[in-house]
Design a protein around this motif. Structure first.
Motif, mmCIF file in Angstrom:
data_model
loop_
_atom_site.group_PDB
_atom_site.id
_atom_site.type_symbol
_atom_site.label_atom_id
_atom_site.label_comp_id
_atom_site.label_asym_id
_atom_site.label_seq_id
_atom_site.Cartn_x
_atom_site.Cartn_y
_atom_site.Cartn_z
ATOM 1 N N UNK A 8 49.083 22.636 4.512
ATOM 2 C CA UNK A 8 48.208 22.160 3.438
ATOM 3 C C UNK A 8 48.876 22.292 2.073
ATOM 4 N N UNK A 9 49.676 23.354 1.874
ATOM 5 C CA UNK A 9 50.398 23.515 0.620
ATOM 6 C C UNK A 9 51.342 22.335 0.387
ATOM 7 N N UNK A 10 51.878 21.789 1.472
ATOM 8 C CA UNK A 10 52.799 20.661 1.342
ATOM 9 C C UNK A 10 52.072 19.325 1.252
ATOM 10 N N UNK A 11 50.912 19.198 1.878
ATOM 11 C CA UNK A 11 50.204 17.929 1.916
ATOM 12 C C UNK A 11 49.319 17.679 0.695
ATOM 13 N N UNK A 12 48.690 18.686 0.179
ATOM 14 C CA UNK A 12 47.716 18.497 -0.895
ATOM 15 C C UNK A 12 48.289 17.851 -2.154
ATOM 16 N N UNK A 63 47.027 25.138 -4.403
ATOM 17 C CA UNK A 63 46.372 26.433 -4.215
ATOM 18 C C UNK A 63 44.967 26.306 -3.633
ATOM 19 N N UNK A 64 44.437 25.092 -3.610
ATOM 20 C CA UNK A 64 43.155 24.870 -2.943
ATOM 21 C C UNK A 64 43.296 25.057 -1.438
ATOM 22 N N UNK A 65 44.504 25.119 -0.926
ATOM 23 C CA UNK A 65 44.726 25.361 0.500
ATOM 24 C C UNK A 65 44.167 26.715 0.918
ATOM 25 N N UNK A 66 44.045 27.622 -0.003
ATOM 26 C CA UNK A 66 43.501 28.948 0.320
ATOM 27 C C UNK A 66 42.027 28.897 0.693
ATOM 28 N N UNK A 67 41.348 27.802 0.362
ATOM 29 C CA UNK A 67 39.949 27.687 0.757
ATOM 30 C C UNK A 67 39.798 27.497 2.259
ATOM 31 N N UNK A 110 34.317 26.606 7.001
ATOM 32 C CA UNK A 110 34.157 25.205 6.626
ATOM 33 C C UNK A 110 35.049 24.788 5.459
ATOM 34 N N UNK A 111 35.915 25.663 4.986
ATOM 35 C CA UNK A 111 36.816 25.314 3.893
ATOM 36 C C UNK A 111 37.816 24.250 4.306
ATOM 37 N N UNK A 112 38.328 24.344 5.512
ATOM 38 C CA UNK A 112 39.281 23.349 6.000
ATOM 39 C C UNK A 112 38.616 21.991 6.157
ATOM 40 N N UNK A 113 37.384 21.988 6.605
ATOM 41 C CA UNK A 113 36.666 20.716 6.768
ATOM 42 C C UNK A 113 36.478 20.045 5.415
ATOM 43 N N UNK A 114 36.151 20.819 4.398
ATOM 44 C CA UNK A 114 35.977 20.260 3.061
ATOM 45 C C UNK A 114 37.299 19.715 2.534
ATOM 46 N N UNK A 115 38.388 20.443 2.752
ATOM 47 C CA UNK A 115 39.693 19.964 2.299
ATOM 48 C C UNK A 115 40.088 18.670 3.002
ATOM 49 N N UNK A 116 39.832 18.580 4.281
ATOM 50 C CA UNK A 116 40.140 17.354 5.011
ATOM 51 C C UNK A 116 39.292 16.200 4.496
ATOM 52 N N UNK A 117 38.053 16.467 4.154
ATOM 53 C CA UNK A 117 37.176 15.443 3.601
ATOM 54 C C UNK A 117 37.700 14.958 2.242
ATOM 55 N N UNK A 118 38.144 15.884 1.408
ATOM 56 C CA UNK A 118 38.695 15.521 0.097
ATOM 57 C C UNK A 118 39.967 14.701 0.275
ATOM 58 N N UNK A 119 40.802 15.098 1.205
ATOM 59 C CA UNK A 119 42.037 14.347 1.445
ATOM 60 C C UNK A 119 41.721 12.941 1.941
ATOM 61 N N UNK A 120 40.741 12.794 2.781
ATOM 62 C CA UNK A 120 40.369 11.466 3.274
ATOM 63 C C UNK A 120 39.785 10.612 2.169
#
Length: 53
Positions: A17-21, A29-33, A38-48
């Protein structure tokens, strides 16, 4: 032993996530969420959502 598994699996998700974001214009640093539930799910949603731009 459970803490060791948690640390290993956390590292396996946070490092990519540090490399993809930054490619999605999100601070890496949002990768730490991904550590919170459910932090990973939110990050995947933001990326999509950012991929559609």
């Amino acid at each position: 032993m459970q803490m060791l598994w948690f640390l290993v699996l956390s590292a396996l998700t946070i490092v990519p996530l540090f490399k993809l974001l930054p490619h999605y214009r999100v601070n890496p640093y949002w990768a730490l969420t991904a550590l919170i539930p459910f932090g990973l799910i939110v990050l995947l949603w933001v990326m999509a959502a950012r991929a559609e731009d």
